[in-house]
Design an enzyme around this catalytic site. Structure first.
Site, short mmCIF file in Angstrom:
data_model
loop_
_atom_site.label_atom_id
_atom_site.label_comp_id
_atom_site.label_asym_id
_atom_site.label_seq_id
_atom_site.Cartn_x
_atom_site.Cartn_y
_atom_site.Cartn_z
N HIS A 65 -1.84 -12.06 10.33
CA HIS A 65 -1.40 -10.68 9.94
C HIS A 65 -1.25 -10.07 11.39
O HIS A 65 -2.12 -10.57 12.40
CB HIS A 65 -2.45 -9.93 9.25
CG HIS A 65 -2.27 -8.37 9.30
ND1 HIS A 65 -0.85 -7.98 8.70
CD2 HIS A 65 -2.83 -7.29 9.49
CE1 HIS A 65 -0.94 -6.82 8.67
NE2 HIS A 65 -2.22 -6.22 9.14
N CYS A 115 -3.14 -4.86 3.67
CA CYS A 115 -2.09 -5.61 4.12
C CYS A 115 -2.09 -7.04 3.68
O CYS A 115 -1.26 -7.85 4.07
CB CYS A 115 -2.10 -5.68 5.69
SG CYS A 115 -1.64 -4.08 6.58
N GLU A 136 0.82 -1.19 -0.10
CA GLU A 136 -0.04 0.05 0.07
C GLU A 136 1.12 1.44 -0.01
O GLU A 136 0.54 2.31 0.27
CB GLU A 136 -1.01 -0.12 0.95
CG GLU A 136 -0.36 -0.02 2.35
CD GLU A 136 -1.63 -0.05 3.63
OE1 GLU A 136 -2.02 -0.77 3.87
OE2 GLU A 136 -1.61 1.16 4.23
#
Ligand SMILES: [Zn+2]
Lengths: 117, 342
Positions: B233, B112, B80
């Site tokens: 994550h 992400c 990103e």
């Protein structure tokens, strides 16, 4: 500036230089003619080793600019990204930003070196 | 058998401690460390960005595998923080890796989770016979507004995964869970992202990660007992710890992948660097659960089984070793490194 950089991308993004098939010399940056063999030489592009040693260095605007002896004997002038180096420091190539054309222009990338730890 | 044939990691050398950021804003560092579980974060060098870190990770992945660069038939870079708004990062990476010109290529963006999305593309392309090998890279130099809570965690790093046949770790199955959830975003031309505060927890991270993981286990007929490791994550250390608890995984199954404590949230690289931390120590026949999360929102879940090939695969320098090679910055130098002052 953009076309000039574009033509050099292959040689800047990686350590691609010239090898003379006649006398076995390595040159970086790439040459059009072997200085030893002149017209009798036969140059081709070759990817050079990733590592070398600092032969000498100077500080320009707070940056370390070093003459680096690559492991195949070729020499190249390049920035070393480090707080300090010494003559003989082992270095390896890294891919970094060279600079950019202001906020709107292109970003220039190329090869620099870092000490091998 | 298709899966991960190689991986490479890159973590910039610089760090800033939570104490140093807290000092500037007059906050209590112990309270922040307790609530986030993060102690310091990685910071790029002045001349590093998403493209340069992606190249370094990609080079290591190629080097370890001995795959000739021209055999890489696809490159996807998930981030990103692509250096250009228009002009792909992945073409810069392909050129620097010397893969030639005949390759499929695109930048991916899904907060992400774009790095794991690229792994799914490569997996499908290898499986269909379109390519022999594909490389997916997650790379980010996460931006955060000075003074925002994100400033304590927004880190930098990259991880490259090469997908092909005869793998060191087989991808047994992969599944995604996706919904339109505005938990975190950045509008076009804005330098810093915005987020929904507490909204980022239950309806975003936990719902997507848990749903994707449960669906994957249902498809494979696995329960948490079938996995030796799990990596999620990691926007901070608390979220993956809590989600591990919800899914029934103990601390020992996630510890090797918890890079976030030492380098912060590396966004698109975060779950992949965690996976690398586990692959660095995993043994044949061990099984890993990988679940990414991208705001907006979605999760990609993978069941990954380590094969015998890992025994002859060169895993040094291990990612936790790279974490130890570090130089600390004060806040002023940190701002310079983030190009917030010139
Ligand atoms: Zn010659």
């Amino acid at each position: 500036m953009v076309p000039l950089f574009w033509r050099k991308i292959k040689y800047r993004y990686d350590v691609v230089g010239s090898y003379c098939e006649k006398c076995g010399s390595y040159y970086y940056p790439k040459r059009e003619l072997c200085p030893k063999c002149r017209r009798k030489g036969k140059l081709r592009d070759e990817r050079f080793p990733d590592e070398g040693r600092v032969l000498s260095y100077t500080i320009v605007n707070g940056k370390i600019i070093a003459m680096i002896g690559l492991n195949n004997g070729a020499r190249t002038l390049a920035e070393v990204c480090a707080e300090k180096v010494e003559i003989g420091t082992r270095v390896k190539k890294v891919f970094r930003r060279y600079g950019e054309d202001g906020d709107e222009g292109i970003i220039y990338y190329g090869t620099k070196f870092v000490p091998v730890c | 058998m298709i899966g991960i044939v190689s991986y490479g990691t890159y973590i910039p050398r610089f760090r800033i401690k939570v104490e140093e950021i807290a000092r500037i804003w007059g906050e209590n560092p112990e309270a922040i460390k307790n609530s986030l579980g993060v102690f310091e974060k990685s910071v790029p060098d002045l001349d590093e960005d998403t493209a340069t870190m992606a190249v370094e990770a990609g080079r290591e992945a190629l080097q370890r595998s001995n795959i000739p660069p021209e055999k890489i038939g696809a490159i996807f870079v998930g981030s990103e923080s692509h250096p250009y708004a228009v002009k792909p990062t992945a073409t810069i990476v392909g050129e620097a890796l010397g893969v030639g010109n005949y390759y499929y290529c695109a930048d991916l963006e899904f907060a992400c989770k774009a790095g794991t999305a690229g792994m799914q593309f490569c997996y499908a392309m290898v499986r269909s016979g379109m390519i022999e090998y594909g490389m997916s890279i997650g790379s980010d130099t996460a931006q955060s507004k000075p003074g925002d809570a994100l400033e304590y965690t927004a880190g930098a790093g990259a991880c490259a995964i090469i997908i092909g046949k005869d793998p060191i770790a087989e991808i047994e199955a992969t599944v995604s869970y996706t919904s339109d959830t505005p938990d975190f975003w950045r509008r076009d031309l804005q330098p810093y992202p915005s987020h929904g505060g507490r909204f980022t927890g239950a309806p975003a991270y936990f719902r997507h990660v848990v749903s994707a993981a449960k669906k994957l286990m249902e498809i494979c007929g696995y329960s948490e007992k079938d996995f030796d490791y799990a990596v999620f994550h990691q926007p901070n250390a608390k979220f993956p710890q809590r989600v591990a608890g919800i899914l029934g995984f103990g601390e020992e199954k996630i510890a090797d992948g918890m890079l976030v404590r030492a380098i912060g949230n590396t966004y698109s690289a975060a779950s992949l660097l965690g996976l690398a931390g586990i692959l660095d120590v995993a043994k044949p026949d061990q099984r890993i659960l990988l679940v990414s999360f991208g705001s907006g929102a979605g999760s990609d879940a993978f069941a990954i089984r380590v094969t015998e090939k890992i025994l002859s695969y060169p895993r040094n320098t291990k990612v936790w070793e790279k974490v130890k090679n570090r130089v600390y910055l004060d806040y002023a130098l940190y701002l310079k490194h983030k190009r917030m002052i010139k």
